[in-house]
Structure formats: structure tokens, C-alpha cells
Design an enzyme around this catalytic site. Structure first.
Site, PDB file in Angstrom:
ATOM      1  N   LYS A   1       5.496  -2.184  -5.460  1.00 51.23           N
ATOM      2  CA  LYS A   1       6.497  -2.080  -6.520  1.00 51.23           C
ATOM      3  C   LYS A   1       7.501  -3.239  -6.485  1.00 51.23           C
ATOM      4  O   LYS A   1       7.769  -3.858  -7.513  1.00 51.23           O
ATOM      5  CB  LYS A   1       7.278  -0.752  -6.393  1.00 51.23           C
ATOM      6  N   SER A   2       8.038  -3.496  -5.303  1.00 51.95           N
ATOM      7  CA  SER A   2       9.034  -4.578  -5.197  1.00 51.95           C
ATOM      8  C   SER A   2       8.396  -5.931  -5.456  1.00 51.95           C
ATOM      9  O   SER A   2       9.007  -6.810  -6.077  1.00 51.95           O
ATOM     10  CB  SER A   2       9.680  -4.572  -3.806  1.00 51.95           C
ATOM     11  N   THR A   3       7.178  -6.087  -4.976  1.00 49.79           N
ATOM     12  CA  THR A   3       6.448  -7.335  -5.218  1.00 49.79           C
ATOM     13  C   THR A   3       6.281  -7.555  -6.717  1.00 49.79           C
ATOM     14  O   THR A   3       6.533  -8.647  -7.240  1.00 49.79           O
ATOM     15  CB  THR A   3       5.062  -7.246  -4.543  1.00 49.79           C
TER      16      THR A   3
ATOM     17  N   SER B   1      10.006   7.257  -7.033  1.00 53.35           N
ATOM     18  CA  SER B   1      10.160   8.299  -8.067  1.00 53.35           C
ATOM     19  C   SER B   1       8.905   9.170  -8.152  1.00 53.35           C
ATOM     20  O   SER B   1       8.175   9.116  -9.141  1.00 53.35           O
ATOM     21  CB  SER B   1      10.504   7.667  -9.422  1.00 53.35           C
TER      22      SER B   1
END
Lengths: 286, 286
Positions: B120-122, B188
Site C-alpha cells: 500500500k505505501s509503495t 482498513s
């Protein structure tokens, strides 16, 4: 390399009791009137028992590929903050400076404090309009408006008021980090709460504007009829009536009547813009 | 018409135990080492007893002048929301559309959901970089980063996780309203929490991206070493291990391995950009 689910081009609002189904092309779509949950194509990822060890280690996309190239391992620092444990700070390659260059302005927080009826919202709107007309990106965080959303769970009790201000300060910090001129407009009666917000921001990017308008003037205006309610005892803990307002000790800008006249909105806005201009907020960032 | 307090040009950081004093020019300045409060030039506005009526009604700046010209009375609507009573919604003359025109893009929320280690952060960073390089303003709200600030009071208990997501959703909504492409990146895990955030946004401006990477792959990557800790029982309620992840039913974009290969960051970003492009988010707003 990978598939992309085709979006629902015209998605009905999700509050209508929708449930998904597959359209003839095999794509997920919502439909109206089907409330029962349909089976999900993507199976839920179930929790497994904590003791079970995974033996399958299909390393399709190594940690190096996942983090090394974009995040950089140096950017991962494990920490415990408040009640949050095992959280990592991720630094993205596009930072505040890059966004400021794009916007040709410097992100900051204009914190407008003062009594109810002192003209905070008027100032915020006028400032937002004047900045926009010059091509700058500003955004208003209005204390009352945020109580319709982010802060809807908070009352006007002392601790909730403090939390309200803390959250606005944290959100304002994010906007400033995004490169935006963030205009926060809220009574924020206590010095310690405002100073805590100031402490969140990098030096000189928190610009406190005190609407120094006498209580009598604010009460005479009473644009929302709140002073009348407070005087009648229908609102408790109302700033200036049965709760104190602590003026700033050393704010950047004071707006006050001169020769018995309050400045008109555009003049108030111009004074803040002049401050921003003189302090390098409205120029290309190098 | 009014006075402007000259700012402290070089303000020391306020966390150092500072107190203000007047400099030789009569301006307020902070100084280091003086912790005791100095007298305040601006007298505090004290609370008065609720029963006391103000007879002085100096109407220097009438309610009409204060609100009529800029806010407009039609824009004031009294309401009670959650625990907040007597709050008014203020509408500013510069709205989302005007900001979008300035930025030549359409504000939206790209909500990236998936397991820890799913990238996700990538994805968020790569997308932010690719958008920036094309001249668009994007901002990443990272779940972990927000737990260092706005959400530092929240733990990983079920209700706190829900509140964490609610707040990120509310802040993302503000960023989208500011005209920004807001990239929210957080596990989430529950559908209802994500759907509640979707419901906050105007139709089609909530773009859900599901990182559909198998648990085994995420665990093999384990970039933060959290799966190891969760397997050892040192972290409780870890998504995918002893807490479930509910995949979206009908998200806009799914990122998944194809032929056993996970897409590289730039390819993932390009797919989202292609979606934004095809749906009018990256063009001048009329």
C-alpha cells in the site's frame, strides 16, 4: 502484469442499500434494491490461529522490491506513539518542498482566534477569496464546519474543546505540509491549546491572527444569536460570558478597531496577505 | 483603519519553555530561559456572570457588515451534529470548483486497502511521485503516519480502529474538497468502515484500490517484521493472522499478481493514473 477491475462508470450513492453483483462482463456492479449480501468473488482472508506457522513462502515480490526502491529502508522507523504501538513512519519521495515548488507558495497555517462574533469566519472567507484571486491555493478549516464531520463526536466540555483544537491543529499541519495556505478559524479561547498547535508546525509557519474586537461589539453584532442564548443561560460555558478568552501573548497579527472603526473584510485580508508577502510565503520556493 | 502587530521575524521553537517579553521596539518576543508568565499587554477577556446583561451595544461593525457581504445570511444554518450543539455551517465564496479550476484537476480520494505488506505505501508513494511529475497536486495520508499525530490517542482496539478510519475518511474528504488528489493508505480491514468513508464523498470521487496480494506473499515479505511478531503472539488482533480482512465487493481498481508476478510500483501507479485520466480527474475543470 496485473488486472484492473473496470470501475462502475456511474456508481449509485452507496447509502441506498446496495449490494454487488456481477454484470454480464463478469465485473462487479452495485444494484439498487438488492439488500442481501451476494457472495464475494474475492474470498475473505480469514484470520488464522496465532500458533499456526506458514510454511509457504512464495516470495513473488521481495521486501527489497516492495520497500527498497520506493520507500527506502532508512525511511522505516518503528515507534510507539500515544496509544499506537508498532507503527512505522513512511517518508514519500515527494515532500513538502516539491509540492511548494509546484504551487509556487509556502505551506503554512493562518490561525484566526477570537470571540464569537469577532469576524473570524468573515476574515477567513475574505482571505481565502483574495488569495484565490491572486492564484494561490488556500483552504479554510472552520471550527464549526469541522464539528459537522471530523469532530462530530466532540461536545463543548473542557476536554472535548481541547481535543477539538488539537485535531484542527493536526489537520492544519497536514494541509501546510501539503503546501497549502491553511486558514483555521475557531474561537480557541485557551492559550495553551493554541500554543500546542503552534508547537506542531515548523518554525514561523504558524501565523496567529487575533481578532481583538471588544466583547461588547461582538455581543452587539451577535450574528448567530448565541450571546442572547448564553445570557439567558441556555448555552453554558460560552466564551466571553461564562468562560474566559485568553488573548495571545505574542501573535503575529492583531486585527482591532482603530478610531472606533472595525476594518472591513478586504482590508483585514490585505493585512494578512501583506504579512505573507513580506515573509516569503507567496513566492516561488527554491 | 487598524494596527498590525509586527511579527517576530525569527521565532524560536515554542517547545523550549519560552515566555514572551517586549523587545526594544516594543514588540512581543519570546525568549529562552524565562519560564514564568509575563504580564500580558492585551488584558484577558474575563467571563462575566451569566445573569449580567450588557447594556452597552456599540455597533461598530454590524451583523450585516460582518456577515452579509461575505458570508451571506443564507449560508448560516444552525444545527446539532453528534455531540456538537449550536454550530453553524459557513460557506465560503471560494469553493471546491474554484480550487479545482486553479489546480486543473479534480479532487478525489484514492483509498488503498489491503493486508500489511501488500504494498500500500509503495503504491501510495509511487502514485504520488508519478502524479507530481506530471504537475498534479497529490497528498498521501498514511495510516501509520497519522497515528503519530491526529490519531495518536487511538489504540488498535476494534472501536479505536474504526475511529481511526473514520477520521482518515473525514480528513481525506477535506483534502478532496480542497481540490487535491488525496491518497489514503491504510489496511482498513472492514468493509463497513471503508463504505462509511465512501459515503462521505460525493459520488464517484472515492476510488477504492484493493491490493489483492495473497497473505502468504505479504507474510513472506514481512517488511516491518510484524507478521513474525504476530505469529509469536506478541501482537494481538493482527489483520490476516488473528483478525480478518474483508476484501471490497466492488472496488474501482484491483491490483493483483498476474502469472505469479506482482506488478512493479510504477506499473501500479500507472494503472491508477490511467483510471484518473479516463474519468476526467486529470483535466481542466469547467
Amino acid at each position: 502484469m496485473f488486472s484492473l477491475a473496470v470501475p462502475t462508470a456511474l456508481r449509485p450513492p452507496p447509502m441506498l442499500g446496495l449490494s454487488p453483483h456481477l454484470d454480464p462482463a463478469g465485473r462487479f456492479r452495485r444494484s439498487i434494491g438488492l439488500v442481501a449480501a451476494r457472495p464475494c468473488l474475492l474470498p475473505p482472508i480469514l484470520a488464522v490461529s496465532p500458533g499456526k506457522e506458514t510454511t509457504e513462502t512464495v516470495d513473488l515480490h521481495s521486501a527489497e522490491a516492495s520497500n527498497g526502491s520506493v520507500l527506502g529502508k532508512k525511511n522505516l522507523v518503528m515507534s510507539t506513539v500515544g496509544n499506537s504501538t508498532n507503527i512505522l513512519w513512511h517518508e514519500c519521495p515527494v515532500g513538502k518542498l516539491e509540492r511548494q515548488k509546484l504551487l509556487k507558495q509556502k505551506g503554512c497555517v493562518i490561525w484566526i482566534t477570537g470571540l464569537s462574533g469577532s469576524g473570524k469566519s468573515t476574515m477567513a472567507c475574505a482571505l481565502s477569496r483574495e488569495l484565490h484571486s491572486r492564484g494561490y491555493l488556500a483552504y479554510v478549516l472552520d471550527g464549526d464546519n469541522l464539528r459537522h464531520g471530523l469532530n462530530r463526536d466532540l461536545s463543548f466540555k473542557a476536554e472535548d474543546r481541547a481535543e477539538n483544537i488539537r485535531r484542527v491543529g493536526e489537520v492544519a499541519k497536514l494541509f501546510a505540509d501539503a503546501g497549502i495556505i491553511c486558514i483555521a478559524s475557531l474561537i480557541s479561547p485557551y492559550r495553551r491549546d493554541r500554543d500546542a498547535c503552534r508547537a506542531l508546525l515548523p518554525d514561523s509557519t504558524f501565523i496567529e491572527v487575533f481578532m481583538n474586537i471588544p466583547l461588547e461589539v461582538c455581543e452587539a453584532r451577535d450574528p448567530k444569536g448565541l450571546y442572547k442564548l448564553a445570557r439567558a443561560g441556555k448555552i453554558k460555558g460560552f466564551t466571553g460570558i461564562d468562560d474566559p478568552y485568553e488573548p495571545p501573548w505574542d501573535c503575529e497579527i492583531v486585527i482591532e478597531p482603530k478610531d472606533g472603526e472595525c476594518p472591513p473584510p478586504v482590508a483585514m485580508a490585505e493585512q494578512v496577505i501583506s504579512y505573507l508577502n513580506n515573509n516569503g510565503f507567496l513566492q516561488e520556493q527554491l
